[in-house]
Design an enzyme around this catalytic site. Sequence first.
Site, short mmCIF file in Angstrom:
data_model
loop_
_atom_site.label_atom_id
_atom_site.label_comp_id
_atom_site.label_asym_id
_atom_site.label_seq_id
_atom_site.Cartn_x
_atom_site.Cartn_y
_atom_site.Cartn_z
N GLY A 233 0.82 -1.20 0.00
CA GLY A 233 0.00 0.00 0.00
C GLY A 233 0.85 1.25 0.00
N PRO A 235 2.51 4.88 1.19
CG PRO A 235 4.48 6.02 0.71
CD PRO A 235 3.21 5.55 0.08
N GLY A 238 -0.69 2.51 7.28
CA GLY A 238 -0.82 1.66 8.47
C GLY A 238 -0.27 0.27 8.32
CB THR A 240 4.87 -0.06 10.15
OG1 THR A 240 5.62 -0.04 8.94
CG2 THR A 240 5.80 -0.39 11.30
CG HIS A 455 -3.90 32.23 -10.55
ND1 HIS A 455 -3.19 32.06 -11.73
CD2 HIS A 455 -3.90 31.00 -9.96
CE1 HIS A 455 -2.80 30.80 -11.83
NE2 HIS A 455 -3.21 30.15 -10.75
CD GLU A 456 -4.85 30.58 -6.09
OE1 GLU A 456 -5.51 29.54 -6.25
OE2 GLU A 456 -3.62 30.63 -6.32
CG HIS A 459 -7.29 27.63 -9.95
ND1 HIS A 459 -7.01 26.91 -11.08
CD2 HIS A 459 -6.11 28.22 -9.59
CE1 HIS A 459 -5.73 27.04 -11.40
NE2 HIS A 459 -5.16 27.84 -10.50
CG ASP A 531 -2.21 25.90 -11.81
OD1 ASP A 531 -2.17 25.12 -10.85
OD2 ASP A 531 -2.45 27.11 -11.71
#
Length: 670
Positions: A233, A235, A238, A240, A455-456, A459, A531
Site C-alpha cells: 500500500g 506510504p 498503516g 507497520t 487567479h485563485e 480556479h 497548473d
Amino acid sequence: MDEQQPKRRSISLGFILSFVLVIGLIGVMIYFMFFNNSSTSFKLNDFVKAANNNQVTEVTSVTPKEETLVVISGRYKKDVTKKAEYSFRVVVDWTSWEQTFKYDFDKDGTVDYEGSVRGLLAEKGLTNYTVSDPYARNFWQEWGPTLLTVGVTILIAIFLFSRLSAVGQSNNRAMDFNKSRARRVNTSHVKFDDVAGADEEKVEMQEIVQYLKEPKKFSKYGAKLPKGVLLVGPPGCGKTLLAKAVAGEAGVPFFSISGSDFVEMFVGVGAGRVRDMFKTAKANAPCLIFIDEIDAVGRQRGAGLGGGNDEREQTLNQLLVEMDGFSDNSGIVVIAATNRDDVLDPALLRAGRFDRTITVSLPDRKGREAIFKVHARNKKISPEVDFGALSRRTVGFSGADIENILNEAAILAVRKNKEEVDIDDIDEAIDRRIAGPAKSSRSLSEHEKKMIAYHEAGHAIIGLKYPHSDKVQKITIIPRGNTGGHVRMTPEEDRFLLTKSELEARIVGYLGGRTSEEIFFEDVSTGASNDIEVATNIARMMVTELGMSPLGLIQYERNTGSVFLGRDYMSNQKNFSSETALEIDKEVRRIIDNAHDIAREVILKNKDDLELIAKTLLEHEQITAEEIDYLLEHRHLKRDEKPVEKATTEEPLIEEPKEDVLQQEEEKGE
C-alpha cells in the site's frame, strides 16, 4: 536477536582497576614503612637533652655510617602529655663523641657503639628506654616488599589476560557481521483497537493471530498456517501499524527487522544474517518475523546492473530458500511490508512464500472519521468539531496524514494558549499539511495580491460552475510554501474510478487560473507553471495510457519506473514511432486547447461571480465552502453571519482511485 542492546565492554576497565590497586598498595606500604610517624633529625646535644628530659623511649639502632660517623635511630616523646611518639635520627661525629663521652670496646677490640650509648644514658641517670635489635622489623617491613611484588605480578597478569580477552572479543565481533539485526519485540502496546480505517485488513491479520493461539481449531479442517503475508500500500496507510498490532495481540515471539539491515559492504553478510534470523526463529517457533521495506532486498534479479553474484541477490536467494526450501519452517510466519510491490522478484511473491498479499489502501470516508477519533483520544478536542465533516474534507489523506494534522492542530492550540483544539486549528493544520506554513513575512505588492486573487478565483469558479468538477472547500491568498495562494478542492464522495469527463474537468480547473489572468489583466504570470505541468500530465496520460483519444485503445507509454529500481533496461523504451509521437503531441495539444477554451467560456459567463470572489479574497484573504455559498447568495460576506456547516449522511458510492496522478486532494496553487 534480542531487543536489548548488548552492553558495552570497556577494554581498559581491567587496566584501570589494576592501576588503582597497585597505587593503593604502594601507598599503604610507604605509609606504614616511612610516614606512619613524623620524623626529625637530632644533633648530638639535642639527643642528650632529650635523654636528660626522659623523652627517649627507644633506641632502635646504633650503626656506623663512615669511619668517623655513627647513626643513632630511635623514638622519643615530643609531647609528653599526649604521649605522641616521634622518630629521630642522630648523625654523630665520632671524634666529638670520643672527646666528650666514654665508649666501650668489644672483646675483639672494636668499638661497642651500643654499649657507649648505654653508658651515656646510664651516666645521665636515664633508665626509661629500651634498646631494640637493629635488625628487628615489623610485619610490613618484613613482608611488605614480598606482598607488593606478588600483588603487582598478579595485577599485571590480570591486565594481560584482559587485553588478550579484548582481542578475542574483537575477533569475535568480526564474525558478528553475520548475526541477524532482528529485534525481539516482547511488549508492543499497540492493539487491533488502535488500528482504524482498515477493517478488512485487520480481519486477515487477526486470523493469523488466532491460528497461532488456537492451531488445533484450524488443523481439524486440514488448514495450514500461511508462510508469509505481504502488506502492500502507499506510504502512511498503516502497514507497520498493523504489524505492531499483531505483535501486541499474538502472544508469541515477534522479531522485527528492516530490509536494509541485511545488506552490508561485506560480501555474504546479508545471506548470513538471513540464515541466523531463521535459525533463531526456529528455536522460538511458533513465532512471527516482520520485515519492513522488503523491497530493499527483494527487488527483481537480473535488472541489467550488477552480476549474478551481487550481494543483494545473494541475500534474496537465501531468503527464498529459507522461506520455502528443503528445511522445514513450520510455525514461522513472515510478515513483510512495502509500497513498491511492482519491483519485487516474482519468486518471492509466489504461493508458498508469501501466500497472502493484503493491500492496505487509503482510508475511505468512514475510515478517515474513525482514524480522527482514534488519534483524538488523548487530545483536548472541542465538542463542536465534527469528525464526519473533517473526513469529507480530507479525501485522499492517509492515516499518517490525519495523525499529523491533529498533532499540528494541538501544537497550534498550545501556541495560542487555548483551552482546547477547535476547528480553526484543525483547518490551519490541513492547510499546513497541503501547502506548508503561512508566510506572513512575505511582502507582496498590491498588484501581485490582486493577480493572485483573480487567479485563485478563476480556479474556484470552474469548480463551482463547471460540471464534474471537484467541490471547492477553501480559497486562500495567504502565501504558503512556494505558492502565493491555493484552492482546496476535493471530490464530494469517495471514488475508485474517474471518467473521461471528470479528467477533462480537472484539466479545465487547472487552466482556470491562467485563463482568469488573461481575461482580467490581458497579461499572464509565472504562477500557473505547476497548473500547466499537472494539466499536461493528465492529458498525456489520457492519450498514451488510458486510450481516451482518437488514437485508439493502445498503450503507447507506461510508467514502469527506473532500471535502478529493479527493472530491465529495455522495459523503459517507448514502443511507438516518431510519426506516432507527433500524433500524440497533437492530441495532447488538442485536449489542452479545448480545456482552455472551455475555461474561458465559463469565466466570461460567470465574470461577476469571479470578481465578487476575488474582491472578497482581497478583503478577507481566505474563504471557506460555506462562506462561498453565502457570498454568492447574498452578494456580500459577514464573518458574524457565517453559516453552520451541515453534515451529510450519504454513503460513498465507490472507493477512491489508486493512481497517484488521479489523487483526490488537488491543489490549485501558484
